[in-house]
Write a protein that holds these residues in place. Structure first.
Motif, short mmCIF file in Angstrom:
data_model
loop_
_atom_site.label_atom_id
_atom_site.label_comp_id
_atom_site.label_asym_id
_atom_site.label_seq_id
_atom_site.Cartn_x
_atom_site.Cartn_y
_atom_site.Cartn_z
N TYR A 32 17.90 -23.23 9.16
CA TYR A 32 16.62 -23.21 9.86
C TYR A 32 15.82 -24.50 9.68
O TYR A 32 15.07 -24.89 10.55
N THR A 209 11.08 -30.97 14.44
CA THR A 209 12.22 -30.60 15.31
C THR A 209 12.77 -29.21 15.00
O THR A 209 13.67 -28.75 15.72
N ASN A 211 13.29 -25.30 15.05
CA ASN A 211 13.08 -24.31 16.11
C ASN A 211 12.36 -23.09 15.52
O ASN A 211 12.99 -22.08 15.18
N TYR A 212 11.03 -23.19 15.40
CA TYR A 212 10.26 -22.15 14.73
C TYR A 212 10.33 -20.81 15.46
O TYR A 212 10.19 -19.76 14.84
N ALA A 213 10.56 -20.84 16.76
CA ALA A 213 10.64 -19.59 17.52
C ALA A 213 11.84 -18.75 17.09
O ALA A 213 11.85 -17.52 17.28
N SER A 214 12.86 -19.40 16.48
CA SER A 214 14.05 -18.66 16.05
C SER A 214 13.93 -18.13 14.63
O SER A 214 14.84 -17.44 14.16
#
Length: 310
Positions: A32, A209, A211-214
């Motif tokens: 992450y 960079t 992907n905080y939505a994941s």
């Protein structure tokens, strides 16, 4: 008795916080967020917290003089910036158990640095302890275990952790005069700011960079744990307990931390304890125990009585 219980509770909680980090960080890195991104978030959170607290509890306290300012910069480089970059880079590449065991050699580095910088005596037991501890750490760094497929760059990770423990041990020696002279939050706010100057150029890209939505909820919680518990709460509890704890008691919790890290890592399925690692742990623990033995004070030479002159 009540205060003694609180000291034990604080030291145990700090040991648990550090021990759990070895396994929880593996969930975050590298899937992450990369290790430098984690370091950047952790240090920036600490800078914000300690600067705000310092503003309220010690607004007039300032680090003065060229020597103290240079020392604080060096502490920020060794104890925060370089230290954290090495630690999380190493933990990203090696196993939780190996990392926790190698971290234990910091007291050996403290003894060596104290002898070089503070002219403290190194006794025969301490020389033996340094040799035994280095042998255990060297064996662990160079070993290849059954998890080589899981951690193909474990040797490099172990080297990073060993370097991390070295610079952290040096930091512990360098920061002592500042902690005795200035308010703790004055020192912390300064050294974390210096650490941020070192770490942010390496980690800002990973922060922006990601992907905080994941991120699932547990990853958010683990990142919050590393910022709040690992950086802020652990220091506050440790700093309070150090005022009341004896060196012998602190030594017990130095050994307890990797034991807890092993139990947590094995319990969560993050690592496996082998007989080889157990033997390396015994060598490191024995080395740390030997160097932790304080040398006996040298008796003052007897001054012969001078004859009284008329």
């Amino acid at each position: 008795m009540r205060n003694s219980f609180r000291v034990h509770a604080a030291l145990l909680f700090v040991a648990l916080i550090y021990a759990a980090n070895y396994s929880l960080s593996k969930d975050v890195m590298p899937r992450y967020m990369g290790p430098f991104g984690v370091v950047t978030l952790r240090i920036l959170g600490a800078v914000l917290f300690f600067s705000i607290i310092k503003y309220f509890v010690a607004p007039q306290d300032r680090i003065l003089g060229r020597a103290d300012n240079l020392r604080s910069i060096l502490c920020g480089i060794c104890g925060i910036g370089v230290n954290q970059l090495l630690f999380f880079s190493g933990l990203n590449l090696t196993s939780p158990i190996s990392a926790s065991l190698l971290q234990t050699i910091a007291p050996i580095v403290v003894v060596i640095a104290s002898a070089m910088l503070l002219s403290e005596r190194i006794t025969v037991p301490r020389v033996l302890g340094i040799a035994v501890g280095v042998a255990g750490a060297g064996s662990l760094v160079l070993s290849r275990n059954v998890q080589a497929a899981v951690y193909p760059q474990a040797t490099l990770g172990n080297v990073f952790i060993l370097a991390n423990a070295t610079v952290f041990g040096l930091y512990l020696v360098l920061v002592q005069p500042l902690m005795r002279k200035y308010h703790a939050f004055t020192v912390l706010s300064r050294i974390f700011l210096v650490g941020a100057v070192i770490a942010v150029p390496f980690g800002w890209r990973e922060v922006f960079t990601a992907n905080y939505a994941s991120f699932p909820l547990y990853i958010w919680l683990e990142i919050g744990y590393m910022v709040v518990f690992l950086t802020i709460l652990a220091y506050l509890l440790n700093n309070w307990a150090l005022k009341y704890a004896s060196p012998a008691l602190l030594g017990v919790y130095i050994y307890l931390q990797p034991v807890l890290a092993v139990l947590i890592a094995v319990g969560l399925g993050k690592d496996h304890l082998t007989w080889g690692k157990a033997g390396q742990a015994v060598l490191i623990f024995l080395g740390v125990w030997l160097v932790s033995q304080k040398p006996k004070p040298v008796p003052a030479p007897e001054v012969p009585l001078m004859p009284v002159q008329d």
